[in-house]
Design a protein around this motif. Sequence first.
Motif, mmCIF file in Angstrom:
data_model
loop_
_atom_site.group_PDB
_atom_site.id
_atom_site.type_symbol
_atom_site.label_atom_id
_atom_site.label_comp_id
_atom_site.label_asym_id
_atom_site.label_seq_id
_atom_site.Cartn_x
_atom_site.Cartn_y
_atom_site.Cartn_z
ATOM 1 N N ARG A 62 40.264 35.154 31.893
ATOM 2 C CA ARG A 62 39.376 36.278 32.163
ATOM 3 C C ARG A 62 39.149 37.051 30.862
ATOM 4 N NH1 ARG A 62 38.168 33.831 36.016
ATOM 5 N NH2 ARG A 62 38.673 34.246 38.204
ATOM 6 N N VAL A 63 37.968 37.615 30.717
ATOM 7 C CA VAL A 63 37.708 38.503 29.581
ATOM 8 C C VAL A 63 38.169 39.899 29.992
ATOM 9 C CG1 VAL A 63 35.969 39.508 28.076
ATOM 10 C CG2 VAL A 63 35.762 37.119 28.786
ATOM 11 N N PHE A 64 39.217 40.406 29.330
ATOM 12 C CA PHE A 64 39.743 41.731 29.628
ATOM 13 C C PHE A 64 39.102 42.758 28.699
ATOM 14 C CE2 PHE A 64 42.778 39.318 31.953
ATOM 15 C CZ PHE A 64 43.327 40.191 32.895
ATOM 16 N N VAL A 65 38.723 43.889 29.278
ATOM 17 C CA VAL A 65 38.112 44.980 28.516
ATOM 18 C C VAL A 65 38.857 46.267 28.850
ATOM 19 C CG1 VAL A 65 36.014 46.301 28.076
ATOM 20 C CG2 VAL A 65 35.864 43.835 28.507
ATOM 21 N N GLU A 100 28.891 40.980 29.438
ATOM 22 C CA GLU A 100 27.545 41.517 29.604
ATOM 23 C C GLU A 100 26.810 40.896 30.794
ATOM 24 O OE1 GLU A 100 27.411 38.498 26.138
ATOM 25 O OE2 GLU A 100 28.726 40.070 26.911
ATOM 26 N N LYS A 101 27.348 39.755 31.299
ATOM 27 C CA LYS A 101 26.732 39.128 32.475
ATOM 28 C C LYS A 101 27.107 39.873 33.759
ATOM 29 C CE LYS A 101 25.062 35.246 30.499
ATOM 30 N NZ LYS A 101 23.680 34.789 30.584
ATOM 31 N N LYS A 102 28.084 40.805 33.663
ATOM 32 C CA LYS A 102 28.477 41.643 34.790
ATOM 33 C C LYS A 102 29.171 40.864 35.910
ATOM 34 C CE LYS A 102 26.784 45.553 33.213
ATOM 35 N NZ LYS A 102 27.658 46.674 32.841
ATOM 36 N N PHE A 103 29.814 39.721 35.562
ATOM 37 C CA PHE A 103 30.577 38.985 36.571
ATOM 38 C C PHE A 103 31.983 39.576 36.647
ATOM 39 C CE2 PHE A 103 27.819 35.211 35.180
ATOM 40 C CZ PHE A 103 26.842 35.518 36.114
ATOM 41 N N ARG A 104 32.062 40.843 37.025
ATOM 42 C CA ARG A 104 33.369 41.506 37.029
ATOM 43 C C ARG A 104 34.185 41.033 38.226
ATOM 44 N NH1 ARG A 104 33.813 47.965 36.682
ATOM 45 N NH2 ARG A 104 33.669 47.870 38.948
ATOM 46 N N LYS A 105 35.436 40.639 37.965
ATOM 47 C CA LYS A 105 36.316 40.139 39.028
ATOM 48 C C LYS A 105 37.318 41.184 39.484
ATOM 49 C CE LYS A 105 36.133 36.360 40.125
ATOM 50 N NZ LYS A 105 35.279 35.663 41.102
ATOM 51 N N GLY A 106 37.547 42.214 38.650
ATOM 52 C CA GLY A 106 38.504 43.233 39.044
ATOM 53 C C GLY A 106 38.509 44.395 38.077
ATOM 54 N N CYS A 107 39.084 45.512 38.539
ATOM 55 C CA CYS A 107 39.092 46.718 37.713
ATOM 56 C C CYS A 107 40.263 47.597 38.152
ATOM 57 C CB CYS A 107 37.767 47.453 37.892
ATOM 58 S SG CYS A 107 37.723 49.056 37.079
ATOM 59 N N ILE A 108 40.985 48.159 37.175
ATOM 60 C CA ILE A 108 42.099 49.063 37.462
ATOM 61 C C ILE A 108 41.812 50.400 36.781
ATOM 62 C CG2 ILE A 108 44.582 49.446 37.205
ATOM 63 C CD1 ILE A 108 44.807 46.353 36.827
ATOM 64 N N GLU A 109 41.771 51.466 37.562
ATOM 65 C CA GLU A 109 41.622 52.803 36.987
ATOM 66 C C GLU A 109 42.936 53.160 36.294
ATOM 67 O OE1 GLU A 109 38.827 54.473 36.954
ATOM 68 O OE2 GLU A 109 37.779 53.000 38.205
ATOM 69 N N LEU A 110 42.863 53.545 35.029
ATOM 70 C CA LEU A 110 44.083 53.781 34.257
ATOM 71 C C LEU A 110 44.940 54.901 34.823
ATOM 72 C CD1 LEU A 110 42.999 53.297 30.520
ATOM 73 C CD2 LEU A 110 43.966 51.642 32.124
ATOM 74 N N GLN A 111 44.343 55.859 35.528
ATOM 75 C CA GLN A 111 45.129 56.962 36.074
ATOM 76 C C GLN A 111 46.085 56.486 37.170
ATOM 77 O OE1 GLN A 111 42.131 59.630 37.469
ATOM 78 N NE2 GLN A 111 41.729 58.510 39.360
ATOM 79 N N ARG A 112 45.845 55.242 37.713
ATOM 80 C CA ARG A 112 46.727 54.688 38.742
ATOM 81 C C ARG A 112 47.896 53.907 38.141
ATOM 82 N NH1 ARG A 112 42.329 51.127 41.424
ATOM 83 N NH2 ARG A 112 44.082 50.285 42.629
ATOM 84 N N VAL A 113 47.871 53.665 36.822
ATOM 85 C CA VAL A 113 48.882 52.805 36.193
ATOM 86 C C VAL A 113 50.182 53.580 35.990
ATOM 87 C CG1 VAL A 113 49.448 51.442 34.146
ATOM 88 C CG2 VAL A 113 47.128 51.378 35.087
ATOM 89 N N LYS A 114 51.306 52.952 36.367
ATOM 90 C CA LYS A 114 52.620 53.586 36.302
ATOM 91 C C LYS A 114 53.518 53.000 35.211
ATOM 92 C CE LYS A 114 53.309 52.727 40.748
ATOM 93 N NZ LYS A 114 53.855 52.743 42.115
ATOM 94 N N CYS A 115 53.152 51.812 34.696
ATOM 95 C CA CYS A 115 54.010 51.145 33.712
ATOM 96 C C CYS A 115 53.219 50.038 33.038
ATOM 97 C CB CYS A 115 55.249 50.556 34.416
ATOM 98 S SG CYS A 115 56.213 49.395 33.431
ATOM 99 N N VAL A 116 53.373 49.910 31.719
ATOM 100 C CA VAL A 116 52.840 48.773 30.974
ATOM 101 C C VAL A 116 53.960 48.293 30.063
ATOM 102 C CG1 VAL A 116 51.112 47.937 29.355
ATOM 103 C CG2 VAL A 116 50.503 49.722 30.998
ATOM 104 N N GLU A 117 54.279 47.029 30.106
ATOM 105 C CA GLU A 117 55.400 46.535 29.294
ATOM 106 C C GLU A 117 55.323 45.031 29.135
ATOM 107 O OE1 GLU A 117 57.271 46.775 26.849
ATOM 108 O OE2 GLU A 117 58.234 48.593 27.596
ATOM 109 N N ILE A 118 55.938 44.525 28.060
ATOM 110 C CA ILE A 118 56.039 43.073 27.927
ATOM 111 C C ILE A 118 56.983 42.551 28.993
ATOM 112 C CG2 ILE A 118 55.689 43.289 25.428
ATOM 113 C CD1 ILE A 118 58.571 42.327 25.045
ATOM 114 N N VAL A 119 56.895 41.260 29.305
ATOM 115 C CA VAL A 119 57.771 40.627 30.292
ATOM 116 C C VAL A 119 58.716 39.689 29.556
ATOM 117 C CG1 VAL A 119 57.894 39.183 32.354
ATOM 118 C CG2 VAL A 119 55.974 40.747 32.046
ATOM 119 N N LYS A 120 60.009 39.892 29.766
ATOM 120 C CA LYS A 120 60.983 38.947 29.225
ATOM 121 C C LYS A 120 60.855 37.653 30.015
ATOM 122 C CE LYS A 120 64.580 42.232 27.819
ATOM 123 N NZ LYS A 120 65.946 42.718 28.123
ATOM 124 N N ASN A 121 60.720 36.540 29.317
ATOM 125 C CA ASN A 121 60.448 35.284 30.005
ATOM 126 C C ASN A 121 61.650 34.790 30.788
ATOM 127 O OD1 ASN A 121 59.296 32.971 30.846
ATOM 128 N ND2 ASN A 121 59.307 31.937 28.893
#
Length: 637
Positions: free
Chosen positions: A29-32, A46-67
């Motif tokens: 997926r192209v992430f923006v 630009e083709k507007k084939f959006r598959k999903g969207c997350i409003e940043l105000q709803r995000v509680k955590c962003v972190e790398i994942v230990k494999n």
Amino acid sequence: MSSTAILEETLIKRSQQKKRTSPLNYKERVFVLTKTRLSYYEGRPEKKFRKGCIELQRVKCVEIVKNGGVVIPCQNKYPFQVVYDSTTLYIFAPSNESRTVWVQNLKEEIRNNPHIVAKFHPQFWQEGGWLCCGQADKLAPGCEEYNLFGDITRKPLPPIPGDESKSRRPPPPPPPEQGAPGAQEAEPQEEVVIALYDFEGAESQDLTVRRGEEYVIVEKCDVNWYKARNKYGKEGYIPSNYVTPKQPDNLEQFVWYCKNVNRNKAEEQLRNEGKEGGFMVRDSSSAGAYTVSLFTKSVGDGVIRHYHIKETAGSPKQFYLAEKHLFNTIPALIEYHKHNAAGLVSRLRYPVNKQNREAPTTAGFSYDKWEINPSELTFMKELGSGQFGVVRLGKWRALHKVAIKAVREGAMSEEDFIEEAKVMMSLSHPKLVQLYGVCTQQKPIYLVTEFMELGCLLNYIRQRRGTFSPQNLLSICHDISQGMQYLEENHFIHRDLAARNCLVNDSHVVKVSDFGMARYVIDDQYTSSSGAKFPVKWSPPEVFNFCKYSSKSDVWSFGVLMWEVFTEGKMPFEKNLNHEVVNMVTQGYRLYRPKMATPQIYEIMQLCWQERPEERPSFAQISLKITDEIEADGLNS
């Protein structure tokens, strides 16, 4: 788009896996990222084939994942997570640098959010549990403290280019003065490996390898394939299980070392070779310890003695065998006893290592090659018919013997299976039947697997009834327990473990087959406990009552498989119908002890049949118990 993009890149997104039994799904997926949302698109944004969207105000955590050793079945190997609402989105970046930039920027944008978590899960949610802490509730609170202003190593992230003024993170410490400790970083040393087997590259991207020669590892692409360079400077892909690190204390580089050979198989190989002073060094039942197994004709028709390699107390430790001739390394000890019996029944004259002559299977024929061109397959004799269709012996490019399964139309959920074929191919172990690839561009689709000359284990033991010793049968169970331990460690569930789903090669090694395939069967009789085809007699109560599968349901099935082996192929509950078996097992009835099984072996079966899944042993524990039984005769010293 309504806002200016902060970041834009093609990444890989893992599906939310809404059903526990559904296969995982990885899509490019192209992430923006903008100031207000994280969106992902199919194709060009630009083709507007959006598959999903997350409003940043709803995000509680962003972190790398230990494999944590999990096989990642896509080309991007650097996962990170975005936790919002009650959902964890897993995204895979193509490089560590890319991942760092995304995590850094996302953290910067969410740092003023009111609902940031105090703790998070540093590893994946997979197969109904958190790999980091084992909790089985997907919404369970995290197990590691979350640092919004750094990554999980607690080291501060670098500032955002051109935006240093906004960051609350403390500035990095000043560089050490010249001459101070740490002022100069040592250059990373190249990793050198020694080839254990010859490997003929199948594709132009591969590097041909010759046994005994040294190679430099350029990149570890995944757990099964490395990019390496030979002494002439040529680079290419090689299978990781064909090489071993060049280190003084690494025994794998020596011809006399036999990894994963138990006492029974050591004796079988030494007797078959029949040479005076034939020997091998193998793993003992105690972790990290080794045994020398030695054949001599000096007593009767020939005897085999097993000697522990003992260690001295204190540091540095030294090694010795029967008499206390001390050596700093095991190779030095072996070299000495090649010339001096010194308390052994014979000198170590002749290394015996069947594994050294038989190269292991590879995870696919080349790196990242899972789609096989059907024109490269030669079809030979029919081997039989399975759940999905006819199985034939064949050859790939007229060189490699393979088994080819033609999937009968309507027999399996093809689309779901193809999604997970890469995952199944990446599972590679000496006691698993290897999936080499699939042909999906035509009908019927083909599954191309390792060819096992002696066929199905159930027929193998039935046809040879009366020829097995209890030690032979225990070795069969040991092979299967090792394969299942590997599946368990990789969080993969078999779902249909039985003697009919194990195969035997011409070296009499038993391997687990058709792992994970049961979930793709399209057959109401097979998937319903009321039908004759459903493997009720191999299933624990939580499966036939609630369809709840886990590694512990595989453990129950393994107990039934052990019973099949020690009865030399009898049908479990042979006089009872499926619905009767359900009632009997629910009321606590269990299969009787086979005549060839000692009370100790039957005890292992009974442990597998504990009613509560959490009370059953893991496959690692089962494998160790079987090893202890195999070594129970003790060692000569």
